[in-house]
Design an enzyme around this catalytic site. Structure first.
Site, mmCIF file in Angstrom:
data_model
loop_
_atom_site.group_PDB
_atom_site.id
_atom_site.type_symbol
_atom_site.label_atom_id
_atom_site.label_comp_id
_atom_site.label_asym_id
_atom_site.label_seq_id
_atom_site.Cartn_x
_atom_site.Cartn_y
_atom_site.Cartn_z
ATOM 1 N N ASP A 71 0.561 -2.112 6.989
ATOM 2 C CA ASP A 71 0.265 -3.540 7.603
ATOM 3 C C ASP A 71 -0.640 -4.597 6.797
ATOM 4 O OD1 ASP A 71 -1.529 -2.430 8.366
ATOM 5 O OD2 ASP A 71 -2.633 -2.822 9.475
ATOM 6 N N ASP A 102 -4.359 -6.681 -0.726
ATOM 7 C CA ASP A 102 -4.800 -6.059 0.267
ATOM 8 C C ASP A 102 -3.540 -5.567 1.434
ATOM 9 O OD1 ASP A 102 -6.429 -4.539 2.835
ATOM 10 O OD2 ASP A 102 -7.451 -6.110 3.632
ATOM 11 N N GLU A 136 -3.608 -0.510 10.237
ATOM 12 C CA GLU A 136 -4.811 -0.266 9.477
ATOM 13 C C GLU A 136 -6.259 -1.454 10.195
ATOM 14 O OE1 GLU A 136 -8.502 -0.389 7.228
ATOM 15 O OE2 GLU A 136 -6.886 -1.825 6.820
ATOM 16 N N GLU A 137 -4.968 -2.779 9.905
ATOM 17 C CA GLU A 137 -6.101 -4.379 10.041
ATOM 18 C C GLU A 137 -6.774 -4.133 11.864
ATOM 19 O OE1 GLU A 137 -6.847 -5.637 7.916
ATOM 20 O OE2 GLU A 137 -5.878 -5.411 5.510
ATOM 21 N N GLU A 162 -7.480 0.990 -1.278
ATOM 22 C CA GLU A 162 -7.347 -0.468 -1.328
ATOM 23 C C GLU A 162 -8.086 -1.499 -1.858
ATOM 24 O OE1 GLU A 162 -7.721 -1.740 2.391
ATOM 25 O OE2 GLU A 162 -7.543 -0.847 3.884
HETATM 26 ZN ZN LIG Z 1 -6.814 -3.426 3.746
#
Ligand SMILES: [Zn+2]
Length: 378
Positions: A71, A102, A136-137, A162
């Site tokens: 994501d 990212d 994840e976000e 990351e």
């Molecule tokens: Zn990230």
């Protein structure tokens, strides 16, 4: 793999709009890249259109995990962008787009490394397991699901891709987002004794919790101190009514010195004390994540640093950051080391004109491949 093919994979991933959802687009795309190889591919569905993807290469030996999230955050105001955020435009040696840093570049570099490993002439002495996660976000719940279903339990080590500018991030803070809702009883403000003010207990809560958090002055040698911010407050219906509803929200960044469980107990104790005194407070957390304790002494961190110094003219330096990653979930699976190393710099993440240098991206994929060999052969 040719550089042009590797860059195409990154551009293709950026073109898939996985803004806080729709991660199956990425899972499908990646699965198709591995379709012609003898690998294990599993989709672990989280919600409609939201598949985690697990791809494992190699038949035997220690398993090194590669972790990346599928994501991205929203593009924000598109007028602030010089390029279409979902095109993966190449300009002056950089790829631009949401997720370029990212972390679709980290995810793509790991995938390219795995595809290159599958093309090696010799049999692989170990295994790589790619853990591509959803959400994840917005709370690391994809990684939580993969951890709960056992996909991290047998890892010998884990690398999270990351963006770190190819430094070795060995620790980060944890997070506790909390919300306290207060229920009172409305009444005309000229007769306050007939109502029950929902705002007042929250003011007491805010003062008491701030006093407690201010006492936590001990510093983590790398991460610094715990921080606490009351970041949201809402309440009341109109100026001449006793408020019947109110809510306060806060964000705490924890360190290993003050573990999440300890801080959560303190919050809960304040709520309970106020409720015993007559308030009607309800506490809820949004995806609390523990800190990642310092990994620099682990073999994996030492090895990554050595490979970066000896094979990639990098400093191999260790670093820390305040932001949480999927590591906060995978760490619950066992005692294997976790490091965070990836292309791109945090500065452009979540910003307009997010980008990654193509040279850094290609180097990252070579690093992941070299690290896998070094890890298997140690
Ligand atoms: Zn990230």
């Amino acid at each position: 793999m040719e550089a042009i093919a590797a860059v195409k994979i990154l551009q293709d991933l950026i073109a898939l709009e996985t803004v806080n959802g729709q991660e199956s687009l990425v899972a499908d795309y990646l699965a198709q890249l591995f379709a012609d190889y003898p690998v294990q591919i599993k989709r672990i569905n989280y919600a409609p259109g939201r598949d985690n993807l697990v791809v494992e290469i190699g038949d035997q030996g220690p398993i090194l995990g590669f972790s990346g999230h599928e994501d991205v955050v929203a593009a924000g105001n598109r007028k602030m962008w010089q390029t279409d955020p979902f095109q993966g435009v190449v300009r002056a040696g950089k790829v631009y787009g949401r997720g370029a840093s990212d972390m679709k570049s980290g995810l793509a570099a790991m995938v390219v490394a795995m595809l290159d490993l599958l093309e090696e002439d010799q049999p692989l002495p170990g295994r790589i397991r790619l853990l591509a996660s959803v959400g994840e976000e917005t709370g690391e719940y994809g990684a939580a699901q993969l951890t709960q279903t056992g996909y991290a339990a047998d890892l010998a080590g884990l690398v999270i891709g990351e963006p770190t500018g190819m430094r070795v991030r060995v620790t980060h803070k944890g997070i506790i987002d909390y919300y306290v809702t207060s229920t009172g009883r409305s009444a005309h403000s000229s007769c306050p004794q007939r109502g029950e003010n929902a705002i007042w207990p929250l003011i007491q809560f805010a003062q008491q919790i701030q006093t407690i958090m201010d006492q936590h002055q001990e510093q983590d040698p790398t991460l610094g101190g715990l921080t606490h911010v009351i970041s949201q407050i809402q309440g009341g219906e109109q100026i001449n009514s006793i408020p019947a509803q109110a809510q306060i929200g806060g964000n705490i960044r924890t360190t290993p010195v003050y573990p999440n469980e300890m801080i959560m107990k303190e919050i809960e104790a304040v709520v309970e004390k106020l409720n015993q005194a007559g308030a009607h407070l309800k506490l809820r957390y949004s995806y609390p994540e523990p800190p990642l304790p310092d990994q620099r002494k682990t073999k994996l961190a030492q090895l990554a640093s050595k490979v970066l110094r000896e094979q990639f003219q990098q400093t191999g330096e260790f670093c820390a950051d305040t932001g949480a990653t999927d590591a906060s979930e995978y760490i619950k699976a066992g005692k294997f080391p976790i490091i965070i190393v990836g292309p791109g710099m945090g500065e452009t993440s979540h910003q307009p004109d997010e980008c990654v240098s193509i040279a850094d991206y290609l180097e990252a994929s070579k690093f992941y491949r070299a690290l896998a060999w070094a890890f298997w052969q140690q």
